[in-house]
Design an enzyme around this catalytic site. Structure first.
Site, PDB file in Angstrom:
ATOM      1  N   LYS B  58      42.510  38.317  32.760  1.00 10.12           N
ATOM      2  CA  LYS B  58      43.134  39.569  33.207  1.00 10.12           C
ATOM      3  C   LYS B  58      44.648  39.576  32.997  1.00 10.12           C
ATOM      4  O   LYS B  58      45.256  40.634  32.846  1.00 10.12           O
ATOM      5  CB  LYS B  58      42.852  39.782  34.691  1.00 10.12           C
ATOM      6  N   SER B  83      41.111  44.564  44.274  1.00  9.57           N
ATOM      7  CA  SER B  83      41.168  43.494  45.262  1.00  9.57           C
ATOM      8  C   SER B  83      40.860  42.158  44.602  1.00  9.57           C
ATOM      9  O   SER B  83      40.679  41.152  45.269  1.00  9.57           O
ATOM     10  CB  SER B  83      40.167  43.767  46.380  1.00  9.57           C
ATOM     11  N   GLY B 185      33.942  46.385  34.028  1.00  7.35           N
ATOM     12  CA  GLY B 185      34.525  47.651  33.623  1.00  7.35           C
ATOM     13  C   GLY B 185      34.638  47.791  32.113  1.00  7.35           C
ATOM     14  O   GLY B 185      34.825  48.887  31.590  1.00  7.35           O
ATOM     15  N   GLY B 186      34.576  46.675  31.403  1.00  9.88           N
ATOM     16  CA  GLY B 186      34.542  46.740  29.945  1.00  9.88           C
ATOM     17  C   GLY B 186      35.885  46.565  29.253  1.00  9.88           C
ATOM     18  O   GLY B 186      35.995  46.806  28.049  1.00  9.88           O
ATOM     19  N   GLU B 209      25.701  40.810  31.416  1.00 11.47           N
ATOM     20  CA  GLU B 209      25.864  41.689  32.578  1.00 11.47           C
ATOM     21  C   GLU B 209      24.878  41.305  33.686  1.00 11.47           C
ATOM     22  O   GLU B 209      23.704  41.061  33.422  1.00 11.47           O
ATOM     23  CB  GLU B 209      25.597  43.140  32.138  1.00 11.47           C
ATOM     24  N   ASP B 215      24.953  48.668  34.693  1.00  7.47           N
ATOM     25  CA  ASP B 215      25.236  50.025  34.221  1.00  7.47           C
ATOM     26  C   ASP B 215      25.590  50.053  32.736  1.00  7.47           C
ATOM     27  O   ASP B 215      25.347  51.044  32.048  1.00  7.47           O
ATOM     28  CB  ASP B 215      26.363  50.654  35.045  1.00  7.47           C
ATOM     29  N   LYS B 277      32.491  20.179  33.649  1.00  3.47           N
ATOM     30  CA  LYS B 277      33.583  19.805  34.581  1.00  3.47           C
ATOM     31  C   LYS B 277      34.571  20.947  34.765  1.00  3.47           C
ATOM     32  O   LYS B 277      35.729  20.707  35.127  1.00  3.47           O
ATOM     33  CB  LYS B 277      34.349  18.561  34.098  1.00  3.47           C
TER      34      LYS B 277
END
Lengths: 328, 328
Positions: B58, B83, B185-186, B209, B215, B277
């Site tokens: 991310k 979150s 979310g893709g 998924e 979805d 590991k």
């Protein structure tokens, strides 16, 4: 049982070991963990031997020993006594050459570790849980089968093989000021000392040792091997007594021991798990614990750490309470 | 709150993102795990994004978004609702540029995740635990502060940034036949599709998924977004609904979804822990679970897998019974 007089390995032996094991062993990655650098106040470079085949650096020494044998020696196989990582490593190394492996294990050995050894195709031989019984059983198997003894650490081929981890790390172009490795029997420590002497003599060598098994610290302080310590530590990989040749090599190299208590080791292990995402065994965390304990000493330095192994059972550690405080 | 019309990112945007984030993000290693290859019957190459800054891929998208802003846009900071890993990633990315970060979090968010976000210096804004409340709170913060919205996945800058993980993996000279990434979310999936089209169009893209949040599989099967699924899965990183632009990109790319149940995902996670590991979070294990579930399909192939993140709490997983069977 064929044996060989001990001639201390030289740097050329480490180089030869590196070439010998290259087709079989992993050149493990060097991991950086920025948040641990911030905590420690120095630049940590982790040689990830828990990602080595068999899950520990032990495969390097075992593999070098197995592939050092000439065909006639090799044919009857190899034998050792170990209920831990060396037993599994030798079993795996023997499998890479297609020869037999015999592992003498004490009656009280942990079933999971024995399963790992047999999974690699080795034959187990049970004996009583003391050193004399182990050595006698080992000798008997050797005489009966002709298998060559590969001692877990007091063996020149094993020491040279273990030194290849530091060789790779020192050749990575980092310019290490210090190198910290865990010490039990001293195979890794002695091999590392030889690699340092050959590649980067100004790099200082530190040995991280559990306070409950601190015979290396005592031996280096006294200038002679201390062999009467009864180990008591969560670091199951570091309970062995420093070998005689290992002691000689480490003393001559000016290596320094740092003792760490199990609480510090487990805290360091949790950091490696949570921050580094690396599932290492407690023994592996002694080196980081040593650096965190002596922050001033390592401040601002480029520090290498050999993560020795990852053969850990999170379930057992949890049950033993070792993970308390492990919440993210 | 400044916003921008959605223009789908092109391969050039992924290349630009790679250059933009290079000073801040890690080029993560590609890990090989020989025993998992044997289990899966193919050659697995793991892109270790759990070793990315912030513990997840991310950071790539968040960092690209933050450093894409011109100075006037950047000055008031950025805002998002999340979150999970995106909130922490955006907070960290904003910190690298020295700008403010606002994160709207639902009232029921996990304290440990919020602590990670605030540790990076972001400001938390509480709201009710539903999407309408989150979006309203986000808009309100944006209007009040002038902060730019950085959506967790339906954002061209974020998608381009996430694509840099696949870019590095595809450029590693492996010659991948297939690439498997988790899908929520893709953002990662769409970025990966664009990277594949630019570097290696013959590499097939699979989206792993959770069966309890499938979805994407339903959307691709129907040819239109399915948005009424209530997610129920242990994979806390994959509960989001596929974004509209993400769907368009994935459908055009011919990506294929493979659904895996949580039991399979947790079994794969334990393999990554014990054999690899690597302490990865459940979401990360969906891709390996997908390959193990469809062995025949991947047999003998060179398969890339993006390990998405490592923000896991072993203690919480243990308490939840997820580690049963985790004995070595």
């Amino acid at each position: 049982m064929p044996s060989q007089a001990f001639a201390p390995p030289a740097f050329a032996d480490v180089l030869a070991a590196a070439a010998r094991i290259a087709p079989h062993a992993h050149a493990t990655p060097v991991l950086r963990m920025r948040s641990l650098d911030a905590l420690a106040g120095c630049a940590l470079h982790f040689k990830a031997e828990h990602l080595q085949r068999g899950g520990a650096f032990k495969f390097r020494g075992a593999c070098n020993a197995v592939w050092s044998l000439d065909p006639e020696q090799a044919a009857p196989g190899v034998v050792t006594h170990s209920s831990g990582n060396h037993g599994a490593a030798l079993a795996l190394a023997a499998a890479t050459r297609g020869i037999a492996c015999h592992v003498v294990v004490p009656e009280n050995a942990v079933a999971a570790k024995l399963a790992a050894i047999t999974a690699y195709g080795a034959t187990l031989h049970r004996c009583e849980a003391n050193l004399a019984a182990r050595e006698a059983a080992c000798a008997a198997v050797g005489q009966r089968t002709g298998a060559t003894l590969v001692h877990p650490y007091a063996d020149a081929r094993v020491i040279a093989g273990q030194g290849t981890a530091a060789l790779e790390l020192l050749n990575a172009g980092i310019g290490l000021d210090a190198l910290v490795v865990p010490v039990g029997g001293g195979g890794l420590g002695a091999g590392t000392a030889i690699a340092i002497a050959g590649v980067s003599p100004s790099t200082r060598l530190f040995l991280a040792e559990p306070a409950g098994a601190a015979d290396t610290a005592a031996s280096l302080a006294r200038g002679a091997r201390v062999t009467d310590i009864v180990p008591e530590t969560v670091c199951d990989g570091l309970r062995a007594t420093l070998g005689a040749p290992n002691f000689d090599i480490l003393r001559a190299a000016g290596a320094e021991a740092i003792t760490v208590d199990d609480a510090g080791t487990l805290a360091a292990m949790r950091l490696l798990w949570q921050r580094g995402k690396q599932l290492v065994e407690p023994s592996s965390a002694t080196a980081l614990a040593a650096v965190l304990q002596q922050r001033e000493r390592f401040a601002g330095l480029r520090v290498g750490i050999v993560i020795s192994g990852g053969n850990v059972d999170p379930h057992a550690l949890y049950e033993a309470g070792a993970l308390h405080g492990a919440r993210a």
